[in-house]
Design an enzyme around this catalytic site. Sequence first.
Site, PDB file in Angstrom:
ATOM      1  N   CYS A 140       0.826  -1.219   0.000  1.00  0.00           N
ATOM      2  CA  CYS A 140       0.000   0.000   0.000  1.00  0.00           C
ATOM      3  C   CYS A 140       0.858   1.266   0.000  1.00  0.00           C
ATOM      4  O   CYS A 140       0.634   2.195  -0.790  1.00  0.00           O
ATOM      5  CB  CYS A 140      -0.929  -0.013   1.207  1.00  0.00           C
ATOM      6  SG  CYS A 140      -0.103  -0.465   2.751  1.00  0.00           S
ATOM      7  N   HIS A 220      -2.520   5.341   6.473  1.00  0.00           N
ATOM      8  CA  HIS A 220      -1.145   5.826   6.640  1.00  0.00           C
ATOM      9  C   HIS A 220      -1.120   7.303   6.221  1.00  0.00           C
ATOM     10  O   HIS A 220      -1.964   7.744   5.436  1.00  0.00           O
ATOM     11  CB  HIS A 220      -0.177   5.101   5.706  1.00  0.00           C
ATOM     12  CG  HIS A 220      -0.146   3.606   5.829  1.00  0.00           C
ATOM     13  ND1 HIS A 220       0.217   2.951   6.977  1.00  0.00           N
ATOM     14  CD2 HIS A 220      -0.407   2.629   4.912  1.00  0.00           C
ATOM     15  CE1 HIS A 220       0.186   1.639   6.761  1.00  0.00           C
ATOM     16  NE2 HIS A 220      -0.197   1.420   5.514  1.00  0.00           N
TER      17      HIS A 220
HETATM   18  P1  NAD Z   1      -5.433 -10.873   6.266  1.00  0.00           P
HETATM   19  O1  NAD Z   1      -4.821 -11.535   7.448  1.00  0.00           O
HETATM   20  O2  NAD Z   1      -6.484  -9.850   6.480  1.00  0.00           O
HETATM   21  O3  NAD Z   1      -6.042 -11.977   5.301  1.00  0.00           O
HETATM   22  C1  NAD Z   1      -5.339 -13.128   4.954  1.00  0.00           C
HETATM   23  C2  NAD Z   1      -6.320 -14.231   4.596  1.00  0.00           C
HETATM   24  O4  NAD Z   1      -5.598 -15.392   4.196  1.00  0.00           O
HETATM   25  C3  NAD Z   1      -7.217 -14.665   5.744  1.00  0.00           C
HETATM   26  O5  NAD Z   1      -8.519 -14.785   5.231  1.00  0.00           O
HETATM   27  C4  NAD Z   1      -6.698 -16.030   6.157  1.00  0.00           C
HETATM   28  O6  NAD Z   1      -7.745 -16.855   6.601  1.00  0.00           O
HETATM   29  C5  NAD Z   1      -6.155 -16.548   4.839  1.00  0.00           C
HETATM   30  N1  NAD Z   1      -5.088 -17.545   4.954  1.00  0.00           N
HETATM   31  C6  NAD Z   1      -4.146 -17.643   5.914  1.00  0.00           C
HETATM   32  N2  NAD Z   1      -3.318 -18.694   5.641  1.00  0.00           N
HETATM   33  C7  NAD Z   1      -3.767 -19.243   4.491  1.00  0.00           C
HETATM   34  C8  NAD Z   1      -3.344 -20.345   3.692  1.00  0.00           C
HETATM   35  N3  NAD Z   1      -2.288 -21.059   4.036  1.00  0.00           N
HETATM   36  N4  NAD Z   1      -4.057 -20.638   2.567  1.00  0.00           N
HETATM   37  C9  NAD Z   1      -5.122 -19.898   2.203  1.00  0.00           C
HETATM   38  N5  NAD Z   1      -5.568 -18.841   2.925  1.00  0.00           N
HETATM   39  C10 NAD Z   1      -4.891 -18.517   4.052  1.00  0.00           C
HETATM   40  O7  NAD Z   1      -4.203 -10.302   5.424  1.00  0.00           O
HETATM   41  P2  NAD Z   1      -4.195  -9.004   4.516  1.00  0.00           P
HETATM   42  O8  NAD Z   1      -4.039  -7.810   5.373  1.00  0.00           O
HETATM   43  O9  NAD Z   1      -5.307  -9.068   3.554  1.00  0.00           O
HETATM   44  O10 NAD Z   1      -2.814  -9.179   3.768  1.00  0.00           O
HETATM   45  C11 NAD Z   1      -2.676 -10.020   2.649  1.00  0.00           C
HETATM   46  C12 NAD Z   1      -1.469  -9.587   1.855  1.00  0.00           C
HETATM   47  O11 NAD Z   1      -1.690  -8.250   1.386  1.00  0.00           O
HETATM   48  C13 NAD Z   1      -0.149  -9.539   2.632  1.00  0.00           C
HETATM   49  O12 NAD Z   1       0.912  -9.829   1.743  1.00  0.00           O
HETATM   50  C14 NAD Z   1      -0.068  -8.094   3.064  1.00  0.00           C
HETATM   51  O13 NAD Z   1       1.251  -7.674   3.342  1.00  0.00           O
HETATM   52  C15 NAD Z   1      -0.633  -7.416   1.833  1.00  0.00           C
HETATM   53  N6  NAD Z   1      -1.169  -6.077   2.072  1.00  0.00           N
HETATM   54  C16 NAD Z   1      -1.916  -5.816   3.168  1.00  0.00           C
HETATM   55  C17 NAD Z   1      -2.388  -4.541   3.381  1.00  0.00           C
HETATM   56  C18 NAD Z   1      -3.179  -4.176   4.607  1.00  0.00           C
HETATM   57  O14 NAD Z   1      -3.058  -3.067   5.064  1.00  0.00           O
HETATM   58  N7  NAD Z   1      -3.991  -5.041   5.154  1.00  0.00           N
HETATM   59  C19 NAD Z   1      -2.131  -3.539   2.448  1.00  0.00           C
HETATM   60  C20 NAD Z   1      -1.424  -3.853   1.280  1.00  0.00           C
HETATM   61  C21 NAD Z   1      -0.933  -5.131   1.114  1.00  0.00           C
END
Ligand code: NAD
Length: 339
Positions: A140, A220
């Site tokens: 992000c 942020h």
């Molecule tokens: P999150 O924890 O909200 O969601 C992750 C999901 O993956 C959950 O639904 C969980 O149940 C599932 N999961 C966990 N292990 C798994 C597996 N082995 N197989 C299948 N599903 C599985 O995470 P998020 O915040 O959405 O982040 C996801 C990615 O996006 C990360 O790489 C993060 O760095 C990136 N990201 C996050 C944000 C943010 O602010 N939340 C912003 C930009 C990028």
Amino acid sequence: MIKVAVNGYGTIGKRVADAVSSQKDMEIIGVSKTKPSAEALVAVQRGYPLYIADMSKKDSFEKAGIPVAGSIEDMLKKADIVVDGTPGGVGAANKTFYEKAGVKAIWQGGEKHEIAEFSFNAHANYRDAIGRQFVRVVSCNTTGLCRVIKAMDDAFGVMKVRAVMVRRGADPHVIKKGPIDAIVLDPPTIPSHHGPDVNTVLPHIDIVTMAMIVPATQMHMHAITIELKKEGSRDEVLAVMQKHNRIGLIKPETTIRSSAELKEYVMDIGRPRADLWENGIFEASVNMVGKELFLFQAIHQEADVVVENIDAIRAMMGEVSDPETSIRMTNEAMQFTAL
Ligand code: NAD
């Protein structure tokens, strides 16, 4: 229709699934969860077939009233492309699955650049993603930095960028992370990883970033200085921002001067989940001192990468070769209205 699977239906995954559903040229063929949860219930309510990582948990899903369509392997067989939305670090382990299934894959910014050997931002390098099997959409913060730096580089040339990122402590629903009462240097060393991450997309940019985490959840905030190569007036800089379809200028007349007021405004204008997909640049902060541009921008961590994932899908599938066309299609389908 491009058949898209979302592996990891969490903060990013659920938003990507809804964004895909709104596009005319894409459809969701399935999403995955590891445990029964409110998100799993909503996925089913929205008509997304739900697949699970561990089939031994099928009973616990079905006891919770959540029908299971099959395993993640079953889901991958139906997909042209999978968006990996699993937590940072987890996605890397899925690469062999995707290779075995012969499916294209997109990872998020929590994974390293090396996972796909290509880091994506629609305005910066859409054409280089055309036809690729693997792509990583940058985080992000990096997405927000790339958008404004690329826009200024195209218009004036960029000599150097110095930026401070004030990062939210956790997403609003996360109950296990802090800080509750601290400003944490993250990391205490300079530069933070954000500058090098911008260089995975814009390798020629001289950039140094510093970052800290504060007790906030909504967005942020970046304090950015960009030294331009060619002198530009404040009005010229604002005109470039005004024209950009993923930069929103927050007008002084709104009196908004915080992430909280901005989130409320975005909610009031009717965005789904109060999502700010564009950079929120505070117009009042935009200032030129000689060739140096100063600004504050708010970045909604849960939202800005979502639209980038949609453009990455289109580029990788080779359906649309012109970045502006894809960006316009994405924005229009999501009823992306100006701030
Ligand atoms: P999150 O924890 O909200 O969601 C992750 C999901 O993956 C959950 O639904 C969980 O149940 C599932 N999961 C966990 N292990 C798994 C597996 N082995 N197989 C299948 N599903 C599985 O995470 P998020 O915040 O959405 O982040 C996801 C990615 O996006 C990360 O790489 C993060 O760095 C990136 N990201 C996050 C944000 C943010 O602010 N939340 C912003 C930009 C990028």
